[in-house]
Design a protein around this motif. Structure first.
Motif, short mmCIF file in Angstrom:
data_model
loop_
_atom_site.label_atom_id
_atom_site.label_comp_id
_atom_site.label_asym_id
_atom_site.label_seq_id
_atom_site.Cartn_x
_atom_site.Cartn_y
_atom_site.Cartn_z
N LEU A 167 0.92 -1.15 -0.21
CA LEU A 167 0.15 -0.06 0.08
C LEU A 167 0.83 1.21 -0.04
N LYS A 168 1.90 1.20 0.82
CA LYS A 168 2.84 2.53 0.79
C LYS A 168 3.64 2.85 -0.62
N SER A 169 3.67 1.73 -1.21
CA SER A 169 4.57 1.81 -2.54
C SER A 169 3.47 2.54 -3.60
N ASN A 170 2.11 2.60 -3.28
CA ASN A 170 1.34 3.26 -4.26
C ASN A 170 0.88 4.69 -3.58
N PRO A 171 1.12 5.64 -4.70
CA PRO A 171 1.04 6.90 -3.96
C PRO A 171 -0.32 7.54 -3.82
N GLU A 172 -1.43 6.66 -4.51
CA GLU A 172 -2.66 7.06 -4.01
C GLU A 172 -3.19 6.54 -2.66
N SER A 173 -2.46 5.75 -2.13
CA SER A 173 -2.89 5.09 -0.81
C SER A 173 -2.87 6.27 0.36
N SER A 174 -2.11 7.07 0.19
CA SER A 174 -1.76 8.10 1.46
C SER A 174 -3.45 9.01 1.50
N ASP A 175 -3.93 8.98 0.16
CA ASP A 175 -5.26 9.88 0.10
C ASP A 175 -6.54 8.98 0.25
N SER A 176 -6.31 7.59 0.40
CA SER A 176 -7.46 6.71 0.26
C SER A 176 -8.31 6.56 1.52
N ASP A 177 -9.52 6.15 1.37
CA ASP A 177 -10.00 5.78 2.34
C ASP A 177 -9.90 4.08 2.43
N LEU A 178 -10.59 3.39 3.42
CA LEU A 178 -10.59 2.07 3.26
C LEU A 178 -11.16 1.06 2.00
N ARG A 179 -11.94 1.74 1.40
CA ARG A 179 -12.38 1.06 0.14
C ARG A 179 -11.38 1.47 -1.09
N GLY A 180 -10.63 2.69 -0.93
CA GLY A 180 -9.68 2.96 -1.72
C GLY A 180 -8.36 1.91 -1.53
N LEU A 181 -8.13 1.59 -0.18
CA LEU A 181 -7.17 0.74 -0.02
C LEU A 181 -7.36 -0.69 -0.45
N ALA A 182 -8.77 -1.09 -0.30
CA ALA A 182 -9.22 -2.30 -0.96
C ALA A 182 -8.96 -2.54 -2.54
N HIS A 183 -9.31 -1.31 -3.37
CA HIS A 183 -9.18 -1.13 -4.74
C HIS A 183 -7.70 -1.51 -5.04
N ILE A 184 -6.68 -0.43 -4.31
CA ILE A 184 -5.17 -0.57 -4.71
C ILE A 184 -4.83 -2.02 -4.49
N MET A 185 -5.30 -2.79 -3.44
CA MET A 185 -4.92 -4.09 -3.30
C MET A 185 -5.25 -5.13 -4.30
N VAL A 186 -6.32 -5.01 -4.71
CA VAL A 186 -7.03 -5.95 -5.79
C VAL A 186 -6.45 -5.56 -7.18
N ASP A 187 -6.36 -4.21 -7.42
CA ASP A 187 -5.52 -3.97 -8.60
C ASP A 187 -4.03 -4.60 -8.62
N THR A 188 -3.52 -4.55 -7.39
CA THR A 188 -2.12 -5.13 -7.32
C THR A 188 -2.28 -6.80 -7.43
N VAL A 189 -3.03 -7.21 -7.33
CA VAL A 189 -3.57 -8.78 -7.20
C VAL A 189 -3.68 -8.96 -8.85
N LEU A 190 -4.41 -8.09 -9.57
CA LEU A 190 -4.47 -8.19 -10.75
C LEU A 190 -3.42 -8.27 -11.49
N SER A 191 -2.45 -7.16 -11.28
CA SER A 191 -1.27 -6.87 -11.79
C SER A 191 -0.10 -8.09 -11.64
N LYS A 192 -0.25 -8.70 -10.56
CA LYS A 192 0.68 -9.89 -10.10
C LYS A 192 0.23 -11.10 -10.95
N ALA A 193 -1.17 -11.21 -10.86
CA ALA A 193 -1.68 -12.51 -11.40
C ALA A 193 -1.39 -12.57 -13.14
N SER A 194 -1.59 -11.26 -13.60
CA SER A 194 -1.12 -10.99 -14.98
C SER A 194 0.19 -11.43 -15.34
N GLU A 195 1.25 -10.78 -14.58
CA GLU A 195 2.59 -11.30 -14.50
C GLU A 195 2.96 -12.64 -14.61
N THR A 196 2.17 -13.20 -13.55
CA THR A 196 2.31 -14.97 -13.27
C THR A 196 1.93 -15.54 -14.47
#
Length: 182
Positions: free
Chosen positions: A53-82
């Motif tokens: 979360l801290k590696s994503n600059p949008e996280s500092s302005d995010s609420d809990l829902r925003g943090l969930a979005h960031i994490m799911v976006d990261t999961v999608l990115s890593k799944a695509s890479e895999t």
């Protein structure tokens, strides 16, 4: 006298605006970091959660829902890479057993990348957190299932990637569960 009163009033208004804009800019960063820390303490992989979360600059302005979005976006990115990594390994698989395991993993990852995780993102956006939780949990299960296909003499070339995807998915699920409980 009126001129001095107006000047003094303008000075106070300007000072107020400057202070307000300064604190509006500074406080969300601290509040965002506090929210990240508090949220990640409620997940099974605290360090991974915080670093992601801290590696994503949008996280500092995010609420809990925003943090969930960031994490799911990261999961999608890593799944695509895999999935891309699996496809590359398939082109150079030295033996039939490894090729079968990799092909099975590709079959598991394709629907996760193309359907499940995009639907999780849509569900989060639409406020359907139960469905989002189900979908993200499925991504964790598919990563585990992929890893289990490498049994016996075949060492998994995907162990680190599967573990990372599994753990990120668990973090995302935990954050979504926090939203569900609120």
């Amino acid at each position: 006298m009126k001129k001095n009163s107006i000047s003094l009033l303008l000075f106070h208004i300007t000072l107020f605006i400057l202070l307000k804009s300064h604190y509006c800019y500074v406080l969300p960063l601290n509040e965002g970091n506090d929210l990240i820390e508090q949220t990640c303490k409620k997940t099974p992989h605290y360090d991974l959660c915080v670093s992601t979360l801290k590696s994503n600059p949008e996280s500092s302005d995010s609420d809990l829902r925003g943090l969930a979005h960031i994490m799911v976006d990261t999961v999608l990115s890593k799944a695509s890479e895999t999935l891309n990594f699996i496809r590359a390994l398939l082109k150079q698989a030295p033996d039939e057993n490894l090729e079968k395991s990799l092909a099975y993993c590709a079959e598991l990852y394709i629907p996760v990348v193309k359907y499940s995780l995009p639907q999780v993102i849509d569900a989060l956006t639409g406020g359907h957190f139960g469905f989002a939780n189900y979908g993200i949990s499925d991504a964790a299960k598919q990563a585990q299932a992929c890893e289990k296909t490498f049994s016996g003499s075949d060492k998994s070339p995907l162990a680190e990637k599967n573990t990372l995807l599994h753990d990120l998915s668990e973090v995302a699920a935990a954050i979504i569960n926090i939203i569900l409980k609120d």
